[in-house]
Design a protein around this motif. Structure first.
Motif, short mmCIF file in Angstrom:
data_model
loop_
_atom_site.label_atom_id
_atom_site.label_comp_id
_atom_site.label_asym_id
_atom_site.label_seq_id
_atom_site.Cartn_x
_atom_site.Cartn_y
_atom_site.Cartn_z
N VAL A 96 0.85 -1.19 0.00
CA VAL A 96 0.00 0.00 0.00
C VAL A 96 0.88 1.24 0.00
O VAL A 96 1.68 1.44 0.92
CB VAL A 96 -0.89 0.05 1.27
CG1 VAL A 96 -1.85 1.22 1.19
CG2 VAL A 96 -1.63 -1.26 1.46
N CYS A 97 0.75 2.06 -1.04
CA CYS A 97 1.52 3.31 -1.07
C CYS A 97 0.90 4.30 -0.09
O CYS A 97 -0.29 4.59 -0.18
CB CYS A 97 1.52 3.89 -2.47
SG CYS A 97 2.25 5.54 -2.47
N THR A 98 1.73 4.80 0.84
CA THR A 98 1.21 5.78 1.80
C THR A 98 2.03 7.08 1.74
O THR A 98 2.10 7.82 2.71
CB THR A 98 1.21 5.22 3.24
OG1 THR A 98 2.50 4.71 3.53
CG2 THR A 98 0.18 4.14 3.42
N THR A 100 2.68 10.98 0.30
CA THR A 100 1.74 12.10 0.36
C THR A 100 0.58 12.09 -0.66
O THR A 100 -0.58 12.14 -0.25
CB THR A 100 2.51 13.44 0.29
OG1 THR A 100 3.62 13.33 1.17
CG2 THR A 100 1.64 14.60 0.70
N PRO A 101 0.83 12.02 -1.99
CA PRO A 101 -0.30 12.07 -2.91
C PRO A 101 -1.34 10.97 -2.65
O PRO A 101 -2.55 11.22 -2.69
CB PRO A 101 0.34 11.92 -4.30
CG PRO A 101 1.73 12.43 -4.11
CD PRO A 101 2.12 12.02 -2.72
N CYS A 102 -0.88 9.75 -2.37
CA CYS A 102 -1.83 8.68 -2.07
C CYS A 102 -2.49 8.91 -0.72
O CYS A 102 -3.69 8.66 -0.55
CB CYS A 102 -1.13 7.31 -2.08
SG CYS A 102 -0.86 6.70 -3.77
N LEU A 103 -1.70 9.42 0.23
CA LEU A 103 -2.24 9.63 1.58
C LEU A 103 -3.36 10.66 1.58
O LEU A 103 -4.41 10.46 2.19
CB LEU A 103 -1.11 10.06 2.52
CG LEU A 103 -1.42 9.94 4.01
CD1 LEU A 103 -1.79 8.50 4.38
CD2 LEU A 103 -0.22 10.38 4.83
N GLU A 137 6.70 3.22 0.26
CA GLU A 137 6.81 4.59 -0.26
C GLU A 137 6.34 4.62 -1.71
O GLU A 137 6.08 3.58 -2.30
CB GLU A 137 8.26 5.08 -0.16
CG GLU A 137 8.82 5.15 1.26
CD GLU A 137 8.04 6.08 2.14
OE1 GLU A 137 7.53 7.10 1.64
OE2 GLU A 137 7.91 5.79 3.35
N CYS A 138 6.30 5.82 -2.28
CA CYS A 138 5.75 6.07 -3.62
C CYS A 138 6.11 4.98 -4.64
O CYS A 138 7.27 4.62 -4.81
CB CYS A 138 6.26 7.41 -4.14
SG CYS A 138 5.65 7.79 -5.79
N LEU A 139 5.08 4.45 -5.32
CA LEU A 139 5.29 3.42 -6.33
C LEU A 139 5.25 4.00 -7.74
O LEU A 139 5.17 3.28 -8.73
CB LEU A 139 4.23 2.32 -6.17
CG LEU A 139 4.42 1.44 -4.93
CD1 LEU A 139 3.19 0.58 -4.66
CD2 LEU A 139 5.64 0.53 -5.07
N GLY A 140 5.28 5.33 -7.83
CA GLY A 140 5.40 5.98 -9.14
C GLY A 140 4.10 6.05 -9.92
O GLY A 140 4.14 6.22 -11.14
N ALA A 141 2.97 5.87 -9.25
CA ALA A 141 1.68 5.95 -9.97
C ALA A 141 0.81 7.01 -9.28
O ALA A 141 -0.40 6.84 -9.18
CB ALA A 141 1.00 4.60 -9.98
N CYS A 142 1.44 8.10 -8.84
CA CYS A 142 0.73 9.13 -8.07
C CYS A 142 -0.47 9.68 -8.83
O CYS A 142 -1.45 10.10 -8.23
CB CYS A 142 1.67 10.28 -7.73
SG CYS A 142 3.36 9.80 -7.44
N VAL A 143 -0.39 9.69 -10.17
CA VAL A 143 -1.47 10.24 -10.98
C VAL A 143 -2.76 9.42 -10.82
O VAL A 143 -3.85 9.89 -11.13
CB VAL A 143 -1.02 10.34 -12.45
CG1 VAL A 143 -0.92 8.97 -13.09
CG2 VAL A 143 -1.93 11.22 -13.26
#
Ligand code: FES
Length: 201
Positions: A96-98, A100-103, A137-143
């Motif tokens: 689970v990406c947690t 900032t953008p996902c959070l 941490e960020c998995l590079g799919a923030c969009v």
């Protein structure tokens, strides 16, 4: 997972399968003989893939031997990067990406659902042995936030309802399809855009 459980699950031996031996030889060709220990990261990745998505100590010793390098150096690499799992994980391994953008788009609710549906603690296999989860941490799919990775696949544009359905499908060993859960194609807009009166997909 407790240290005792990790200890009990360690196999005594490890060696690459025939297929992975061939891949290892191919990987070694990328490096000059004197720098062959640079292959340690792809070798660890191969070992993880071969061993149900986690790397036992026996595999680190095997790789150290293979690359003629100290075992502690392999251990240092394996313990530095969070992409290497050093204890058993579920057949369906949820990351689970947690970041900032996902959070800010609800990753905390996804974590809560993982605790309810899979196991109360991260890195703990579900009662039926099917699943485990961890925060990353960020998995590079923030969009497409918020999103999770399950084994090699991305599940994106999630909300509580879709996450619940996905996690239940894993527990029941009938995983739903990866991709956007808002019906987007890759990162395209959800609806057709109208520019100067013309429709664009
Ligand atoms: S912040 Fe979650 S994919 Fe980047």
């Amino acid at each position: 997972m407790s240290l005792k459980k990790v200890h009990d699950s360690q196999p005594k031996d490890f060696k690459f399968s025939g297929e992975n031996l061939k891949k290892a030889e191919e990987i070694l060709k990328r490096y000059p003989e004197k720098n062959k220990k640079s292959a340690v990261m792809p070798f660890l990745y191969l070992a993880q893939k071969q061993n149900n998505n986690w790397i036992p100590l026996a595999a680190m010793k095997y790789i150290a031997n293979y690359l003629s390098m100290p075992y502690i150096s392999v251990y240092e690499v394996a313990t530095f990067y969070t992409m290497y799992n050093l204890a058993p994980v579920g057949n369906h391994f949820v990351q689970v990406c947690t970041t900032t953008p996902c959070l800010i788009r609800g990753a905390d609710k996804i974590v809560k659902l993982c605790k309810e549906v899979i196991s109360p603690n991260e890195n703990e296999v579900s009662k039926n042995g099917n699943c485990s989860w961890m925060e990353v941490e960020c998995l590079g799919a923030c969009v497409s936030a918020p999103m999770i990775q399950i084994n090699d696949d991305y599940y994106e544009d999630l909300d509580e309802k879709s996450t619940k359905e996905i996690l239940s499908s894993l527990i029941n060993n009938k995983p739903l399809k990866p991709g956007s859960y808002r019906g987007r194609k890759n990162t395209s807009p959800e609806k057709k855009l109208s520019i100067n009166g013309e429709n664009h997909a």
